[in-house]
Scaffold this active site. Structure first.
Site, PDB file in Angstrom:
ATOM      1  N   GLY A  49     -85.754  11.402 -33.995  1.00  0.00           N
ATOM      2  CA  GLY A  49     -85.159  12.622 -34.513  1.00  0.00           C
ATOM      3  C   GLY A  49     -84.385  12.344 -35.794  1.00  0.00           C
ATOM      4  O   GLY A  49     -84.079  11.189 -36.118  1.00  0.00           O
ATOM      5  N   CYS A  50     -84.072  13.373 -36.531  1.00  0.00           N
ATOM      6  CA  CYS A  50     -83.407  13.210 -37.823  1.00  0.00           C
ATOM      7  C   CYS A  50     -81.989  12.657 -37.640  1.00  0.00           C
ATOM      8  O   CYS A  50     -81.601  11.681 -38.295  1.00  0.00           O
ATOM      9  CB  CYS A  50     -83.401  14.519 -38.602  1.00  0.00           C
ATOM     10  SG  CYS A  50     -82.827  15.959 -37.668  1.00  0.00           S
ATOM     11  N   TYR A  51     -81.207  13.271 -36.772  1.00  0.00           N
ATOM     12  CA  TYR A  51     -79.841  12.778 -36.559  1.00  0.00           C
ATOM     13  C   TYR A  51     -79.822  11.362 -35.990  1.00  0.00           C
ATOM     14  O   TYR A  51     -79.042  10.521 -36.453  1.00  0.00           O
ATOM     15  CB  TYR A  51     -79.051  13.722 -35.643  1.00  0.00           C
ATOM     16  CG  TYR A  51     -78.470  14.914 -36.357  1.00  0.00           C
ATOM     17  CD1 TYR A  51     -77.579  14.739 -37.414  1.00  0.00           C
ATOM     18  CD2 TYR A  51     -78.785  16.204 -35.977  1.00  0.00           C
ATOM     19  CE1 TYR A  51     -77.035  15.832 -38.070  1.00  0.00           C
ATOM     20  CE2 TYR A  51     -78.241  17.303 -36.634  1.00  0.00           C
ATOM     21  CZ  TYR A  51     -77.360  17.112 -37.679  1.00  0.00           C
ATOM     22  OH  TYR A  51     -76.818  18.186 -38.314  1.00  0.00           O
TER      23      TYR A  51
END
Lengths: 345, 345, 345, 345
Positions: free
Chosen positions: D148-150
């Protein structure tokens, strides 16, 4: 006075409520929403927490006629025309922010809007609520067709020059730029942040519903059949509308004379501010306020007059002008509840 | 090949470096900055950390002539004209992103720019770098006057229709909209975030430096004296430029025929994309890329052709086209190092 | 009443004027600007055309003391401290929007601000203008140190929980996010549109001037030495400020009990709105208004209380709270002239 | 090589296509879309005109297995898990950009995602595609769970300090800020331009799906059970993600030593750029590129380490890292097709 707003969850409605909440002559507001009846208003708009605390009501003409003296319609196209005539018959004043009563001919409406509106005889009862130009008529009516945002900015900008024959009636070009709020709160890819941020697009070119509205009132005020070319663009900002207008100068007239002509034309009209020649208004300079600011430039090389007219599309272009019309219609000072200074920056 | 960029801290330069860094035929870049000589480039532009690691150099024509084969000038007005002729004499190709070599007449330059440029005889040596239209001439020169952003979008959009007499030569209106990066990195209230965010303003109306440039090349290609009306607007976005062009149709021609004419005109030119009639390009659809996208619409009511042309003002409107011109001038494939897909969203 | 604003061309001043122009108890405003004395105010701010028509004045303490009853200082750091004591001595109330009178100790001021301020004895005369918490003291003073934007949002959010020992005094983290207008109207790369649009950056990490201010009043209200970690970020918007606060829960308490505690704490304070547990306010929900909206969330997994507090940095974070303090100081209703509904969208 | 993208009309897919189109080892791309099969891709994304010219296909595992060597899943939650195991069994490598294969335990998945995923045994076959840290494992697998991005921004920022015991494992706070594109192209009020422009809001506080993912890999690398507090915010920009991380320093270590430790940790990893102490990266400094930039600051007063980590959420946070993983998995240079310089401004 108690008034109602029908179409309570759109941006037009929430802007009406912003002004009505503080209006000295308005004691109560009834918010009507077909789709969200029963829901607390602050649930739809948390910024109204502790300001508006009511549940939205379903629409009942009977109830409205008994409870309120006036109704604002902030509904999509082809809704208000079904209810307005009955309310007006019962003595309730109606200010319609939709386009239903702006054109004279239901067939023309259908051609541009793709849906139906009222019969010709009912359309004829409406007064066009361009407050500065139809003040007397608004004062005498119960039914106001509140102007569209582009027509407001365009008509206020063009009429002084056209009526005084400063410019030719043919070949007028209107290049419109507006923020995304003009498209309303309903969802579509065209209002998606990731699609519109850092982006500019033309839309509804040659087909925008505001074309026949602009042409109707240009013609009405000049007794000529005027056709315009209007191309709107959507700009990555929330509020604000600019019309950049190009017209051929008709006679030898100095820029200063044109400025003076505009100043004279709007003498006594607080909400129209004419800028000194060469100073062109930016959209943010009217943000949140009911002003329409107009700037003028003469291009001697091509003998054109360029007019830049800016409004807040949700205020002078919708809710603010509706309040102004309510004030006029009721014989009140037209600035009542509308003295907001533009928010800058 | 080794090339140099003069004016190394502006947005034009940093965009040139973005493309040159990955260009297969460029082995080395020398960054020259008058004001920041000696400073590490990545200090001015931290996004270049570990990509560009050099200290900027002071400007020396001698050194440049010895070290590099070509020089890009990304300097303010009235700088490049002092250095370019000497470099060209020494056999160094020069691509000038400033306006110094775009006009034919130094007096006209002074009238629009307010400052001086090269002598007429030197101006005559420059080839106008509108890559698609002056390909042969660019191939044969050492001095390219890289076009302005508005002229690029406008000329590519207008010339097919004008050359084929689809539209009249008089009465052409160009309404321009551009992001803030076009104003460069130097500071002024006009580029202040709080002043430009949620704002739109017209600027330099009737006085923009791109007017004589557009008129020169419209006239050059049609052998007519063409005058245009051009009004630019600044829009709250960083990149992107749109020209919305209004012109009178001259003959009975269908929209489809116009589309085909444009497709034929740009046959084989990858960087100009003609959209199907009625589909108008948005600025973000070319973001970061060297494309110019053109959309067409016919307004039968007013007999106008409306052309919407979009570019990334820093790419096809500046650095990208400069790279394209370097490619052509050196006899390379014009797409070399320019195959970026637009970044969307 | 007639009041003056010193520092007339900054955003703090123009926002003060927006409120003072419509304030029922203010009859006249004198605008003082050191740098632009003699210039028409509407030249600096065209959105004030026909609203404010005066030329800005030079600063003279004598004149001010004779002409006005109160002065707002909207000046950069280390200006107001030179003039405020003299004015207060002459009976003129002063509301200082700069930081000069917010700290107790001139040495600490110099350490964080890098410049000088008033002597300790003069600092001791100032009352901290966090209106909800120092109401009684403001009522009794002539000298108000108007709070910084971050301290306002942070102190209002933290004090109920801290004073009631709901959270621990150590380990508090404040992550701040603010729009660009907080940086003022003066130019720097950090406020350049092209640099800040589509961008987010942390700044002044561990060194922001608001740190000692926050710590002073947290300590003052709890009689503990409280240290906080504060990291501000600049966000691509013009107005709006959010403090996201992380603190360790101290005792077994339900989220609902915390919400009730906050509601009780701000009972009767219109401008602080506590949201239902789990509903976190967005910055736009207070845009243009004097509200501070506070949302609460409990993270059982990590036993943290997360508080989200939002204000319009130019209103409750500056000019609006200054008006509120003027109202309190003069014994007027604190809401006078401050009844703006947030502008949404 | 020919690859396929399933979920062809989302932002993840279009960003994958941007990179794959120019990737030297990819000859063909098949675009699969359940909802828009049969539609021309450039109709959904006009910026791809003349770049991608194919109609999207319906999903057939058989066909895919016969036609392509690898498949990227850019699908919503709980889609890919149904197809990936069958494809992997047939020898097709799969890179899943959704969360389906990121957690070890289907029950935990259901608890955070609210929907189902693959069986534990299938989840165990996936390698977590945080390219810099699981390089060897990615090289040896056919199934990559793309992070995921985070988690990408957070894990890259935290692991060097955690693994080297520079910071404590408890009390870590992660304040996330991301642009709107992270929410995808589907419509909701939360991505409406008028609702998000000039606005900032926290969302999914304490409940974000990325929490268990971050905790899983923090724990995996340190052999400790680590819990974090993570609060994401949505910011008015399209692209860009920042994690501001607060952690307690564990030992006496200078800022310079920490910087060196980070530099050593990412030695040889081009896509992670460590900034000099005190220089904190802004999101725009990685715009459009595959970089993760990390800045460090030590707060001696509170003994905290503050880490600011930025990525382009659609590149290193999604499509770019997926390409990087495809490169590693196939034994190619991990930078292949990923050499984009950040677009600035």
């Amino acid at each position: 006075m108690k008034v109602a707003i029908v179409g309570g969850t759109g941006y037009g409605a929430v802007e009406l409520i912003r002004f009505l909440e503080r209006h000295p002559n308005i004691k109560e507001i009834k918010i009507v929403s077909h789709s969200q009846a029963g829901k607390a208003f602050e649930e739809a708009y948390p910024h109204m927490t502790q300001i508006v605390s009511q549940h939205m009501s379903a629409l009942s003409i009977e109830e409205l006629a008994n409870e309120v003296e006036g109704v604002f319609f902030a509904t999509p196209s082809s809704v208000s025309y079904k209810y307005v005539p009955a309310l007006v018959d019962k003595g309730v004043f109606c200010i319609d922010l939709s386009g239903d009563f702006r054109l004279a001919d239901p067939e023309q409406y259908e051609q541009w809007y793709g849906t139906k509106t009222a019969a010709k005889v009912d359309l004829a009862k409406a007064v066009y609520g361009l407050s500065e130009l139809y003040h007397q008529q608004i004062k005498a009516t119960k039914l106001v067709a509140n102007p569209g945002c582009y027509p407001t900015a365009t008509l206020l900008a063009l009429l002084p020059a056209l009526e005084h024959k400063v410019i030719k009636e043919t070949g007028i070009i209107i290049d419109g730029k507006t923020g995304v709020s003009g498209a309303g709160r309903s969802m579509s890819l065209a209002v998606h942040f990731s699609e519109m941020n850092e982006n500019t697009r033309a839309y509804n070119v040659c087909q925008h519903k505001h074309i026949p509205e602009i042409e109707r009132y240009l013609s009405d005020r000049t007794n000529k059949e005027i056709q315009i070319n209007f191309t709107p663009h959507i700009i990555p900002m929330t509020r604000g509308l600019m019309a950049t207008i190009y017209a051929d100068l008709q006679e030898l007239i100095t820029a200063e004379e044109i400025e003076q002509l505009y100043r004279d034309y709007y003498q006594g009209h607080t909400f129209v501010r004419i800028r000194p020649i060469g100073q062109l208004p930016a959209t943010k300079e009217v943000y949140g306020s009911n002003y329409c600011d107009i700037g003028l430039q003469v291009d001697r090389r091509t003998n054109k007059l360029i007019i830049v007219s800016v409004i807040d599309n949700l205020v002078k272009g919708a809710a603010g002008q509706a309040i102004q019309n309510m004030n006029i219609l009721n014989g009140w000072d037209e600035q009542l509840g509308l003295n907001d200074v533009p928010i800058y920056p």
